[in-house]
Motif scaffolding. Structure first.
Motif, PDB file in Angstrom:
ATOM      1  N   PHE A 168       0.803  -1.205   0.225  1.00  0.00           N
ATOM      2  CA  PHE A 168      -0.133  -0.410  -0.308  1.00  0.00           C
ATOM      3  C   PHE A 168       0.686   1.195   0.300  1.00  0.00           C
ATOM      4  O   PHE A 168       0.851   2.134  -0.249  1.00  0.00           O
ATOM      5  CB  PHE A 168      -0.906   0.331   0.818  1.00  0.00           C
ATOM      6  N   ASN A 169       1.666   1.382   0.932  1.00  0.00           N
ATOM      7  CA  ASN A 169       3.150   2.363   0.515  1.00  0.00           C
ATOM      8  C   ASN A 169       3.386   2.706  -0.763  1.00  0.00           C
ATOM      9  O   ASN A 169       3.552   4.028  -1.244  1.00  0.00           O
ATOM     10  CB  ASN A 169       4.402   2.560   1.904  1.00  0.00           C
ATOM     11  N   ASN A 170       4.098   1.456  -1.372  1.00  0.00           N
ATOM     12  CA  ASN A 170       4.771   1.537  -2.490  1.00  0.00           C
ATOM     13  C   ASN A 170       3.985   2.366  -3.435  1.00  0.00           C
ATOM     14  O   ASN A 170       4.022   3.038  -4.510  1.00  0.00           O
ATOM     15  CB  ASN A 170       5.639  -0.057  -3.037  1.00  0.00           C
ATOM     16  N   LEU A 171       2.612   1.260  -3.652  1.00  0.00           N
ATOM     17  CA  LEU A 171       1.229   1.950  -4.712  1.00  0.00           C
ATOM     18  C   LEU A 171       0.707   3.549  -4.393  1.00  0.00           C
ATOM     19  O   LEU A 171       0.698   4.450  -5.124  1.00  0.00           O
ATOM     20  CB  LEU A 171      -0.060   1.029  -4.296  1.00  0.00           C
ATOM     21  N   GLY A 172       0.818   3.735  -2.753  1.00  0.00           N
ATOM     22  CA  GLY A 172       0.652   5.281  -3.258  1.00  0.00           C
ATOM     23  C   GLY A 172       1.917   6.131  -3.179  1.00  0.00           C
ATOM     24  O   GLY A 172       1.387   7.236  -4.040  1.00  0.00           O
ATOM     25  N   GLN A 173       2.574   6.147  -3.367  1.00  0.00           N
ATOM     26  CA  GLN A 173       4.286   6.780  -3.646  1.00  0.00           C
ATOM     27  C   GLN A 173       3.614   6.985  -4.706  1.00  0.00           C
ATOM     28  O   GLN A 173       4.147   8.165  -5.869  1.00  0.00           O
ATOM     29  CB  GLN A 173       5.424   6.289  -3.111  1.00  0.00           C
ATOM     30  N   GLN A 174       4.188   6.038  -5.601  1.00  0.00           N
ATOM     31  CA  GLN A 174       3.954   6.079  -7.399  1.00  0.00           C
ATOM     32  C   GLN A 174       2.639   6.684  -7.682  1.00  0.00           C
ATOM     33  O   GLN A 174       3.646   7.277  -8.262  1.00  0.00           O
ATOM     34  CB  GLN A 174       3.851   4.623  -7.888  1.00  0.00           C
ATOM     35  N   ALA A 175       1.372   6.899  -6.435  1.00  0.00           N
ATOM     36  CA  ALA A 175       0.661   7.845  -7.156  1.00  0.00           C
ATOM     37  C   ALA A 175       0.840   9.177  -6.926  1.00  0.00           C
ATOM     38  O   ALA A 175       0.722   9.897  -7.626  1.00  0.00           O
ATOM     39  CB  ALA A 175      -0.833   7.256  -6.893  1.00  0.00           C
ATOM     40  N   PHE A 176       1.658   9.144  -6.491  1.00  0.00           N
ATOM     41  CA  PHE A 176       2.822  10.565  -5.916  1.00  0.00           C
ATOM     42  C   PHE A 176       3.440  10.694  -7.192  1.00  0.00           C
ATOM     43  O   PHE A 176       3.659  11.971  -6.796  1.00  0.00           O
ATOM     44  CB  PHE A 176       3.068  10.797  -4.756  1.00  0.00           C
ATOM     45  N   GLN A 177       4.614  10.151  -7.188  1.00  0.00           N
ATOM     46  CA  GLN A 177       5.148  10.546  -8.881  1.00  0.00           C
ATOM     47  C   GLN A 177       4.360  10.785  -9.682  1.00  0.00           C
ATOM     48  O   GLN A 177       5.243  11.433 -10.723  1.00  0.00           O
ATOM     49  CB  GLN A 177       6.108   8.753  -8.445  1.00  0.00           C
ATOM     50  N   GLN A 178       3.773   9.723  -9.830  1.00  0.00           N
ATOM     51  CA  GLN A 178       2.325  10.565 -11.518  1.00  0.00           C
ATOM     52  C   GLN A 178       1.281  11.169 -11.321  1.00  0.00           C
ATOM     53  O   GLN A 178       1.164  11.532 -12.016  1.00  0.00           O
ATOM     54  CB  GLN A 178       1.731   8.875 -11.676  1.00  0.00           C
ATOM     55  N   GLY A 179       1.946  11.980  -9.462  1.00  0.00           N
ATOM     56  CA  GLY A 179       0.859  13.214 -10.123  1.00  0.00           C
ATOM     57  C   GLY A 179      -0.672  12.865  -9.840  1.00  0.00           C
ATOM     58  O   GLY A 179      -1.447  13.871 -10.152  1.00  0.00           O
ATOM     59  N   GLU A 180      -0.825  11.501  -9.086  1.00  0.00           N
ATOM     60  CA  GLU A 180      -2.010  11.081  -8.784  1.00  0.00           C
ATOM     61  C   GLU A 180      -2.230  10.746  -7.741  1.00  0.00           C
ATOM     62  O   GLU A 180      -2.891   9.396  -7.291  1.00  0.00           O
ATOM     63  CB  GLU A 180      -2.863   9.796 -10.098  1.00  0.00           C
ATOM     64  N   PRO A 181      -2.849  12.118  -6.752  1.00  0.00           N
ATOM     65  CA  PRO A 181      -3.401  12.480  -5.588  1.00  0.00           C
ATOM     66  C   PRO A 181      -4.679  11.005  -5.186  1.00  0.00           C
ATOM     67  O   PRO A 181      -4.746  10.761  -3.848  1.00  0.00           O
ATOM     68  CB  PRO A 181      -2.966  13.672  -4.744  1.00  0.00           C
ATOM     69  N   GLY A 182      -5.363  11.049  -6.099  1.00  0.00           N
ATOM     70  CA  GLY A 182      -6.456  10.454  -5.633  1.00  0.00           C
ATOM     71  C   GLY A 182      -6.649   9.028  -5.466  1.00  0.00           C
ATOM     72  O   GLY A 182      -6.748   8.852  -4.672  1.00  0.00           O
ATOM     73  N   HIS A 183      -5.472   8.625  -6.732  1.00  0.00           N
ATOM     74  CA  HIS A 183      -5.028   7.749  -6.919  1.00  0.00           C
ATOM     75  C   HIS A 183      -3.610   6.968  -5.037  1.00  0.00           C
ATOM     76  O   HIS A 183      -4.438   5.873  -4.457  1.00  0.00           O
ATOM     77  CB  HIS A 183      -4.366   6.294  -7.435  1.00  0.00           C
ATOM     78  N   ALA A 184      -3.518   7.752  -5.337  1.00  0.00           N
ATOM     79  CA  ALA A 184      -2.486   7.713  -3.782  1.00  0.00           C
ATOM     80  C   ALA A 184      -3.512   7.423  -2.198  1.00  0.00           C
ATOM     81  O   ALA A 184      -3.155   7.273  -1.672  1.00  0.00           O
ATOM     82  CB  ALA A 184      -1.467   8.572  -3.800  1.00  0.00           C
ATOM     83  N   ARG A 185      -3.772   8.463  -2.603  1.00  0.00           N
ATOM     84  CA  ARG A 185      -4.824   8.333  -1.637  1.00  0.00           C
ATOM     85  C   ARG A 185      -5.800   7.396  -0.877  1.00  0.00           C
ATOM     86  O   ARG A 185      -6.260   6.773   0.330  1.00  0.00           O
ATOM     87  CB  ARG A 185      -6.300   9.862  -1.338  1.00  0.00           C
ATOM     88  N   LEU A 186      -6.485   6.847  -1.932  1.00  0.00           N
ATOM     89  CA  LEU A 186      -7.194   5.160  -2.039  1.00  0.00           C
ATOM     90  C   LEU A 186      -5.832   4.384  -1.340  1.00  0.00           C
ATOM     91  O   LEU A 186      -6.337   3.484  -0.710  1.00  0.00           O
ATOM     92  CB  LEU A 186      -7.196   4.978  -3.002  1.00  0.00           C
ATOM     93  N   ALA A 187      -5.210   4.411  -2.183  1.00  0.00           N
ATOM     94  CA  ALA A 187      -4.012   3.382  -1.399  1.00  0.00           C
ATOM     95  C   ALA A 187      -3.679   3.370   0.032  1.00  0.00           C
ATOM     96  O   ALA A 187      -3.892   2.399   0.140  1.00  0.00           O
ATOM     97  CB  ALA A 187      -2.564   3.632  -2.047  1.00  0.00           C
ATOM     98  N   PHE A 188      -2.751   4.009   0.738  1.00  0.00           N
ATOM     99  CA  PHE A 188      -3.256   4.754   1.952  1.00  0.00           C
ATOM    100  C   PHE A 188      -4.158   4.745   2.621  1.00  0.00           C
ATOM    101  O   PHE A 188      -4.308   3.769   3.934  1.00  0.00           O
ATOM    102  CB  PHE A 188      -2.524   5.826   2.233  1.00  0.00           C
TER     103      PHE A 188
END
Length: 258
Positions: A168-188
């Motif tokens: 879940f941490n890696n998934l969220g960090q990837q979303a941050f790097q890709q500029g997708e905070p919505g996906h990051a929020r879902l992962a976290f």
């Protein structure tokens, strides 16, 4: 030869035939049992060796590596009498004995393998499931004492939690790097919910606080994006209103002079 003797000979012959048939059946049953056991041990040995070599380095410890070597050695020793011509197995047993003799000082050379996708997370989860099965079988066969077995079953559960935290941490960090905070929020958010559902969530309080901070950060980014889009929409609406007013004035002016 009297009829009685003939009868006795016939009965004896039948008894011998029955005995031979039973003996053949027993021999065949033993052969089948040995073959089945050899295939089972070969499969278990392959799975154990595969986990020992491919399990992610960030999740494996010298103690766990030693446990896998012990189980692999036990199965190798059981398999050898059933597969006496296996030269690779004969060479592997002394290697395993030397590794087991190192105790908790045994070297762990498994490279780190970040859990970046759901498919990879499922693969490692399956490895943990196989590992759990190996521990139960090793306990039944006397390799592990009941207390030691309970310890390792708990460790497997712990590793499963760590696997999910990393995923879940890696998934969220990837979303941050890709500029997708919505996906990051879902992962976290998934990570936080997963930890809160654990039987003893206090054990993972530090990891929970970490994921909650990341969740708050992702949520702030999402809300900022929403406000930014709303401001842009308002500015665009006002601009369109001004443009429409100017066009209307020009149209009316042309209409008057025409």
């Amino acid at each position: 030869m009297t009829p009685m003797m003939i009868t006795l000979l016939i009965v004896a012959g039948v008894a011998v035939l029955i005995a031979i048939g039973l003996l053949n059946n027993t021999i065949e049953a033993n052969k089948v049992a040995r073959t089945r056991l050899r295939h089972e041990l070969t499969d278990r040995l392959r799975r154990c060796a595969d986990i020992s070599e491919t399990f992610p380095g960030q999740l494996i410890t010298p103690e766990l590596k030693l446990l896998l070597y012990r189980i692999e050695l036990h199965m190798s020793q059981k398999l050898l009498p059933l597969d006496k011509g296996n030269t690779a197995l004969k060479a592997r047993i002394p290697e395993l004995e030397a590794l087991v003799a190192q105790g908790n000082e045994v070297q762990v050379n498994n490279p780190p393998n970040p859990i970046l996708t759901e498919d990879r997370a499922k693969e490692v989860s399956y490895q943990l499931e196989v590992m759990h099965h190996q521990i139960i079988r090793a306990t039944q066969e006397g390799v592990l004492a009941p207390g030691e077995s309970r310890h390792w079953v708990n460790q497997i559960r712990h590793l499963l939690v760590l696997l999910h935290i990393e995923f879940f941490n890696n998934l969220g960090q990837q979303a941050f790097q890709q500029g997708e905070p919505g996906h990051a929020r879902l992962a976290f958010e998934r990570g936080v919910q997963y930890l809160k559902k654990q039987p003893e969530p206090s054990v993972y309080s530090e990891q929970l606080r970490y994921l909650e901070k990341l969740l708050a950060r992702a949520n702030d980014m999402v809300m900022n994006n929403i406000r930014h889009h709303q401001d842009d929409a308002s500015a665009l609406t006002e601009g369109l209103k001004d443009l429409t007013a100017d066009e209307e004035a020009q149209w009316k002016k042309r209409a008057i002079y025409d």
